[in-house]
Design an enzyme around this catalytic site. Sequence first.
Site, short mmCIF file in Angstrom:
data_model
loop_
_atom_site.label_atom_id
_atom_site.label_comp_id
_atom_site.label_asym_id
_atom_site.label_seq_id
_atom_site.Cartn_x
_atom_site.Cartn_y
_atom_site.Cartn_z
N HIS A 241 0.87 -1.20 0.00
CA HIS A 241 0.00 0.00 0.00
C HIS A 241 0.90 1.23 0.00
O HIS A 241 1.53 1.54 1.00
CB HIS A 241 -0.89 0.01 1.24
CG HIS A 241 -1.85 1.17 1.29
ND1 HIS A 241 -3.20 1.01 1.47
CD2 HIS A 241 -1.65 2.50 1.20
CE1 HIS A 241 -3.78 2.19 1.47
NE2 HIS A 241 -2.86 3.12 1.31
N HIS B 3 1.55 5.41 -1.69
CA HIS B 3 1.18 6.59 -2.47
C HIS B 3 2.42 7.16 -3.12
O HIS B 3 3.36 7.56 -2.41
CB HIS B 3 0.53 7.65 -1.58
CG HIS B 3 -0.73 7.18 -0.94
ND1 HIS B 3 -1.97 7.39 -1.50
CD2 HIS B 3 -0.96 6.48 0.19
CE1 HIS B 3 -2.91 6.85 -0.74
NE2 HIS B 3 -2.32 6.28 0.30
N ASN C 24 -5.31 7.41 -5.84
CA ASN C 24 -6.01 8.66 -5.46
C ASN C 24 -5.26 9.90 -5.92
O ASN C 24 -4.92 10.78 -5.15
CB ASN C 24 -6.30 8.71 -3.96
CG ASN C 24 -5.06 8.73 -3.09
OD1 ASN C 24 -4.01 8.21 -3.49
ND2 ASN C 24 -5.15 9.32 -1.90
N LYS D 196 -9.33 -0.33 -5.65
CA LYS D 196 -9.36 0.31 -4.33
C LYS D 196 -10.72 0.93 -4.06
O LYS D 196 -11.25 1.70 -4.87
CB LYS D 196 -8.27 1.40 -4.28
CG LYS D 196 -8.23 2.20 -2.99
CD LYS D 196 -7.73 1.36 -1.81
CE LYS D 196 -7.91 2.10 -0.50
NZ LYS D 196 -6.72 2.68 0.03
N HIS E 194 -10.33 1.11 2.01
CA HIS E 194 -10.05 2.10 3.06
C HIS E 194 -11.18 1.93 4.06
O HIS E 194 -12.32 2.35 3.81
CB HIS E 194 -10.03 3.53 2.49
CG HIS E 194 -9.71 4.54 3.55
ND1 HIS E 194 -8.50 5.19 3.62
CD2 HIS E 194 -10.42 4.96 4.62
CE1 HIS E 194 -8.49 5.98 4.68
NE2 HIS E 194 -9.65 5.85 5.31
N HIS F 33 -4.34 -0.66 6.01
CA HIS F 33 -3.85 0.16 7.14
C HIS F 33 -4.73 0.04 8.38
O HIS F 33 -5.31 1.03 8.85
CB HIS F 33 -3.67 1.63 6.74
CG HIS F 33 -4.75 2.24 5.89
ND1 HIS F 33 -6.08 2.20 6.23
CD2 HIS F 33 -4.69 2.92 4.72
CE1 HIS F 33 -6.78 2.83 5.30
NE2 HIS F 33 -5.95 3.27 4.37
N ASP G 37 1.55 2.63 3.47
CA ASP G 37 0.72 3.83 3.32
C ASP G 37 1.59 5.09 3.38
O ASP G 37 1.12 6.14 3.80
CB ASP G 37 -0.40 3.88 4.37
CG ASP G 37 -1.52 4.84 3.98
OD1 ASP G 37 -1.55 5.27 2.82
OD2 ASP G 37 -2.34 5.16 4.84
O1 DOR Z 1 -3.03 9.35 5.83
C1 DOR Z 1 -3.43 9.08 4.72
N1 DOR Z 1 -2.95 9.68 3.61
N2 DOR Z 1 -4.41 8.18 4.59
C2 DOR Z 1 -4.99 7.94 3.42
O2 DOR Z 1 -5.88 7.13 3.38
C3 DOR Z 1 -4.63 8.69 2.21
C4 DOR Z 1 -3.27 9.21 2.30
C5 DOR Z 1 -2.97 10.25 1.27
O3 DOR Z 1 -3.26 10.01 0.09
O4 DOR Z 1 -2.41 11.29 1.61
ZN ZN Z 2 -3.27 5.11 1.70
#
Ligand code: DOR
Ligand code: ZN
Length: 349
Positions: free
Chosen positions: A14, A16, A42, A98, A135, A173, A246
């Site tokens: 997971h 980003h 996202n 997702k 999520h 998470h 995450d």
């Molecule tokens: O803390 C987080 N940041 N949780 C999430 O689910 C998304 C992520 C983000 O994209 O910044």
């Molecule tokens: Zn995330």
Amino acid sequence: MIQTLTLPRPDDWHLHLRDGAMLAGIAPETARHFARAIIMPNLVPPVVTGAQAQDYRDRIRAVTGQGFTPLMTLYLTETTDPADVVAAHRAGIITAVKLYPAGATTNSASGVRDFDRVRGVLDAMAEAGIPLCTHGEVTDPDVDIFDREAVFIDRVLDPLRRATPQLRVVMEHITTADAVAYVQSAPEGLGATITTHHLVINRNHILVGGIKPHYYCLPVAKRETHRQALVSAATSGDARFFLGTDSAPHSDDAKESACGCAGCFTATNTMSILAQIFDTADALDRLEGFVARHGPGFYQLPVNSESLTLEKTADPVAYPAKIDTGAGPVTVFDPGFALYWRVKDMPAS
Ligand code: DOR
Ligand code: ZN
């Protein structure tokens, strides 16, 4: 006493990576240690079609080179086309889909409000063996932010799994003992990722002695008993639990703000932190399962053939406090304790 530890190269289930200058600045932090990662969709706008996932994958590969494999996901919306999802999976473009409940977190406005409207996609995914990453928080304003994960299990996840029992689901998470217990109660088809930062912080870290924006993430860290339940699950050797960092970069000005963004950036020092936590729990022999074996097992992928070696150090490991990116500086997660495990330099691939 163990002084070095060689594992199959780990994966991050997971992650980003963002896009543009931020992607270019932070992707090498993950690619340095990890072989593969499940890439969150996202972006703004979100990655909703197979064609968009393919383009995004190309942009990631242009930055990381061949030694790192991004495993792409699609962002589930109420208008997602089941045929596009299945075709993208068959073509090897996506690994999972997702689910963000609408409004749950960063860039989740296009998420799902009415779960009946995604039933066709979920059925097609179950049929094709495509996992759903969730999520796991409800967004109802009447539900307290610290209860949103536990309520999600009762109101959304359990009914969804009962309605589509063949669907393979990852609870992403997880932050509560409730989620640990729910995953442990499931005979098969349910896994959970645990982040590095949720193994380290509880809600006091965010709020005591002044507000600490770099510890704010979603789902928000809970009380200490929940953190302990997560450490127990991660270090238990139970194959249903695996690493999903995450790691979620935001520039410092977006974090240190009157309305700061959610996300902890842990890519840089995750392996050192995890080794420290597993060492403290006297569970170093289980680190390999958590970071390199349980995830591939769930996703039905091979364990990486390359390796990564950690070595114990006499002096605390040094790592940068910030990563400078073309999109601004990003603060690296501070676990609040010294780290005595470093990743031995790996040959460039
Ligand atoms: O803390 C987080 N940041 N949780 C999430 O689910 C998304 C992520 C983000 O994209 O910044
Ligand atoms: Zn995330």
